[in-house]
Design a protein around this motif. Structure first.
Motif: not given
Length: 303
Positions: A191-200, A285-295
């Motif tokens: 379950t934590p793994m699937l959650t991490a996949l969904a977030e990414a 699209i991945p939140k982490r990458q978008l956040y880095a691109d905006v910053v």
């Protein structure tokens, strides 16, 4: 370049022996059943009966397999697992160099694929010793075939890191991967793994969880990552493989300026974190990458 030739084939002996010189040993990697014992091949059975040495990930599991198949292992049975792999290699290569046939088996599936074996093969190739394989059951290929996801191109990623930071970093790198991805995971961590996949990758990414493959209670759950999270939350048992569809490349997606969309939302008073989350969910699209691109865009000097 290192090249080895094994002359054993469809017309050769049951154990795949080649016409190697007398006194020259070999290493045989043999796939074992991943669930249903009837999947044990005749070649595996013959090698268990005839090999001089059997290096097993768990000797108890191998003895149980032999007993279930109604055979005895006359050769020397030794343990060969992740904790003693490095220290065993010299001993095993010495035996092969002296003329012994070494059978390598894992608890299930093919050795060297997410199981001990790679380092031994690497060392054997370097030493010029013969290495061959007895193919058979594979959790990776079986899960992929049953997933309902594209099978023409895929990548095997094994187990994800347990630490959240390391796991998130790896998944961020995989977010743009267009090939189907196959993972392994323990049932209590799925379950934590699937959650991490969904977030990414976004909760709408298609995926499948294959459980207890080839066994009595085999099950394959298919759907979006969000749907699979809900499916897994009550608890999941058994051996698991998780298959995830690759990122979809489209001209429409390439034409969207995601950073500009986030900036436009921020100009209306929306916080950076919330704007990134909204755009990432909308455009898948991945939140982490978008956040880095905006910053990164905000830190660049105005032209």
């Amino acid at each position: 370049m290192n090249t080895t030739v094994n002359d054993g084939g469809a017309t050769g002996p049951a154990d795949g022996a080649s016409s190697r010189p007398t006194g020259q040993g070999r290493i045989v990697l043999a796939a074992t059943p991943i669930g249903n014992l009837a999947d044990a091949s005749p070649r595996l059975i013959e090698l268990l009966r005839s090999a001089d040495l059997v290096a097993a990930e768990d000797t108890r599991r191998t003895l149980h397999l032999a007993n279930a198949l109604g055979l005895r292992i006359p050769g020397r049975l030794i343990s060969y697992h992740e904790h003693n792999e490095s220290s065993r290699i010299a001993e095993l290569l010495e035996a092969v160099a002296a003329g012994s046939t070494l059978l390598v088996v894992s608890d299930a599936g093919m050795p060297a694929v997410s199981d001990p074996g790679f380092r031994l093969v690497e060392a054997a190739v370097e030493a010029g010793l013969e290495v061959t394989a007895v193919p058979g059951p594979s959790a990776v290929l079986t899960a992929l075939a049953l997933s309902g996801l594209p099978t023409d191109r895929f990548t095997f990623e094994g187990f994800l890191p347990r630490k959240p930071g390391e796991r998130a970093a790896l998944l961020a790198d995989l977010a743009g991967e267009q090939r189907t991805m196959v993972f392994f995971e323990a049932p209590h961590r799925v379950t934590p793994m699937l959650t991490a996949l969904a977030e990414a990758f976004g909760g709408s990414r298609r995926a499948a969880v294959a459980r207890e493959l080839t066994k009595l209670h085999e099950e394959v759950a298919r759907g979006t990552l969000d749907e699979l999270i809900a499916w897994a939350e009550p608890g999941v048992r058994g051996e698991l493989a998780v298959v995830v569809g690759g990122a979809v490349a489209s001209e429409e997606a390439d034409d969207v300026d995601h950073v500009a969309a986030v900036q436009a939302m921020m100009e209306t008073g929306v916080r950076l974190k919330d704007a990134v989350a909204a755009v990432a969910e909308r455009d898948r699209i991945p939140k982490r990458q978008l956040y880095a691109d905006v910053v990164a865009a905000r830190s660049r000097p105005a032209s």
